[in-house]
Design a protein around this motif. Structure first.
Motif, PDB file in Angstrom:
ATOM      1  N   ARG A  10       0.824  -1.214   0.000  1.00 28.98           N
ATOM      2  CA  ARG A  10       0.000   0.000   0.000  1.00 28.98           C
ATOM      3  C   ARG A  10       0.854   1.259   0.000  1.00 28.98           C
ATOM      4  NH1 ARG A  10      -1.101   4.385   2.075  1.00 28.98           N
ATOM      5  NH2 ARG A  10       0.575   3.935   3.536  1.00 28.98           N
ATOM      6  N   VAL A 168      -5.846   6.660  -1.939  1.00 27.20           N
ATOM      7  CA  VAL A 168      -5.133   7.712  -1.200  1.00 27.20           C
ATOM      8  C   VAL A 168      -6.128   8.362  -0.238  1.00 27.20           C
ATOM      9  CG1 VAL A 168      -5.414   9.377  -3.106  1.00 27.20           C
ATOM     10  CG2 VAL A 168      -3.731   9.820  -1.339  1.00 27.20           C
ATOM     11  N   LEU A 170      -7.560  11.350   1.791  1.00 29.71           N
ATOM     12  CA  LEU A 170      -7.499  12.756   1.392  1.00 29.71           C
ATOM     13  C   LEU A 170      -8.249  13.678   2.348  1.00 29.71           C
ATOM     14  CD1 LEU A 170      -8.137  12.394  -2.449  1.00 29.71           C
ATOM     15  CD2 LEU A 170      -5.972  12.994  -1.341  1.00 29.71           C
TER      16      LEU A 170
HETATM   17  C1  LIG Z   1      -5.626  11.805   7.423  1.00 35.80           C
HETATM   18  C2  LIG Z   1      -4.826  11.890   6.133  1.00 35.80           C
HETATM   19  C3  LIG Z   1      -5.047  12.937   5.260  1.00 35.80           C
HETATM   20  C4  LIG Z   1      -4.335  13.011   4.062  1.00 35.80           C
HETATM   21  N1  LIG Z   1      -4.620  14.020   3.174  1.00 35.80           N
HETATM   22  C5  LIG Z   1      -3.993  14.046   1.988  1.00 35.80           C
HETATM   23  C6  LIG Z   1      -4.341  15.032   1.031  1.00 35.80           C
HETATM   24  O1  LIG Z   1      -5.194  15.884   1.259  1.00 35.80           O
HETATM   25  N2  LIG Z   1      -3.700  15.017  -0.166  1.00 35.80           N
HETATM   26  C7  LIG Z   1      -2.758  14.066  -0.467  1.00 35.80           C
HETATM   27  O2  LIG Z   1      -2.239  14.078  -1.578  1.00 35.80           O
HETATM   28  N3  LIG Z   1      -2.401  13.113   0.424  1.00 35.80           N
HETATM   29  C8  LIG Z   1      -2.995  13.076   1.640  1.00 35.80           C
HETATM   30  N4  LIG Z   1      -2.676  12.099   2.544  1.00 35.80           N
HETATM   31  C9  LIG Z   1      -1.670  11.075   2.199  1.00 35.80           C
HETATM   32  C10 LIG Z   1      -0.360  11.280   2.943  1.00 35.80           C
HETATM   33  O3  LIG Z   1       0.354  12.352   2.356  1.00 35.80           O
HETATM   34  C11 LIG Z   1       0.447   9.968   2.884  1.00 35.80           C
HETATM   35  O4  LIG Z   1      -0.267   8.976   3.545  1.00 35.80           O
HETATM   36  C12 LIG Z   1       1.824  10.099   3.516  1.00 35.80           C
HETATM   37  O5  LIG Z   1       2.629  11.011   2.813  1.00 35.80           O
HETATM   38  C13 LIG Z   1       2.538   8.746   3.548  1.00 35.80           C
HETATM   39  O6  LIG Z   1       2.651   8.220   2.244  1.00 35.80           O
HETATM   40  P1  LIG Z   1       2.007   6.824   1.809  1.00 35.80           P
HETATM   41  O7  LIG Z   1       0.524   6.872   2.067  1.00 35.80           O
HETATM   42  O8  LIG Z   1       2.320   6.700   0.338  1.00 35.80           O
HETATM   43  O9  LIG Z   1       2.657   5.735   2.620  1.00 35.80           O
HETATM   44  C14 LIG Z   1      -3.356  12.019   3.756  1.00 35.80           C
HETATM   45  C15 LIG Z   1      -3.141  10.975   4.656  1.00 35.80           C
HETATM   46  C16 LIG Z   1      -3.868  10.896   5.824  1.00 35.80           C
HETATM   47  C17 LIG Z   1      -3.646   9.717   6.764  1.00 35.80           C
END
Ligand SMILES: Cc1cc2nc3c(=O)[nH]c(=O)nc-3n(C[C@H](O)[C@H](O)[C@H](O)COP(=O)(O)O)c2cc1C
Length: 227
Positions: A10, A168, A170
């Motif tokens: 993931r 993802v 968001l």
């Molecule tokens: C609560 C939450 C909100 C997030 N919001 C965004 C977002 O608005 N836009 C985005 O591109 N990624 C978002 N992310 C993804 C994170 O940037 C990402 O999970 C983190 O950088 C780790 O990378 P990975 O998911 O590829 O392991 C979010 C993740 C979480 C858990």
């Protein structure tokens, strides 16, 4: 695919093929995801599973909101103190670098933000929301039911991975919750916790190759009673 493999595979996918997911696949994922634990088994989560013209309507409406002050039901941190600020900057810098975008290029950064608000092109999304009565009491936000939502969110993302799908999580897509409640017919007593974009990854897009870093276990864990 076993759990360890799903966790390893993931990653946040930010480029999708346009074809929507069969409803049956989404049902399979959601049915099993509901096995997530929750405090007192309250199962506080509710879902809006969206695709087709409804998702397009949300994308258009969010595009129109761009530039307005976000109005999250659960506000984002105002600031990231150290060491979190450094970690945040690092993942953004790595993302821009992998795309060949100059960090100072505001226009390119804005375009990227727009793509995020458009669910990074995903054809489907799962919104998780929660009843206000459970998580706001005496003007205090209670985190426990929101934590439960995080657990079910991870289940959804791991199950999607095991189906060969990309996801993802968001915050961007819940920045204007009133717009979502209006379009989806969700009452004002429900608060938007998270949106999850979901679809078939576009593996040819460099965005899909992006891999975020993690700290080493020794940097975050202390051991007791193992001498
Ligand atoms: C609560 C939450 C909100 C997030 N919001 C965004 C977002 O608005 N836009 C985005 O591109 N990624 C978002 N992310 C993804 C994170 O940037 C990402 O999970 C983190 O950088 C780790 O990378 P990975 O998911 O590829 O392991 C979010 C993740 C979480 C858990």
């Amino acid at each position: 695919m076993d759990v360890a493999e799903a966790i390893k595979q993931r990653r946040s996918i930010r480029a999708f093929r346009p074809d929507g997911l069969p409803q049956e696949v989404l049902k399979d994922i959601m049915d099993i995801a509901l096995r997530a634990p929750s405090g007192s088994n309250a199962q506080p989560w509710e879902f809006a599973i969206v695709g087709g013209s409804k998702l397009e309507e949300i994308k258009r409406a969010f595009h129109e909101e761009l530039g307005k002050q976000p109005n999250f039901d659960f506000p984002l941190p105002q600031q990231y103190p150290e060491p979190y600020s450094t970690r945040r900057r690092a993942v953004l810098a790595k993302l821009y670098e992998s795309l060949g975008i100059d960090r100072e290029d505001r226009e390119e950064r804005r375009k990227l933000q727009l793509r995020g608000m458009g669910f990074w092109g995903a054809p489907n999304a799962v919104y998780i929301y929660i009843d206000r009565s459970l998580c706001i009491q005496d003007d205090t936000v209670l985190i426990w039911p929101i934590l439960d939502c995080g657990l079910v969110a991870e289940n959804i993302m791991l199950l999607a991975t095991s189906h060969g799908l990309g996801t993802v999580p968001l915050a961007q897509v819940i920045a204007y919750p009133d717009v979502l409640r209006r379009i989806l017919g969700i009452p004002g007593t429900k608060l938007m916790v998270l949106g999850i974009a979901i679809g078939y990854p576009d593996w040819d897009n460099p965005l899909s190759q992006f891999r975020s870093d993690r700290l080493q276990l020794d940097e975050v864990a202390n051991w007791y009673g193992f001498d």
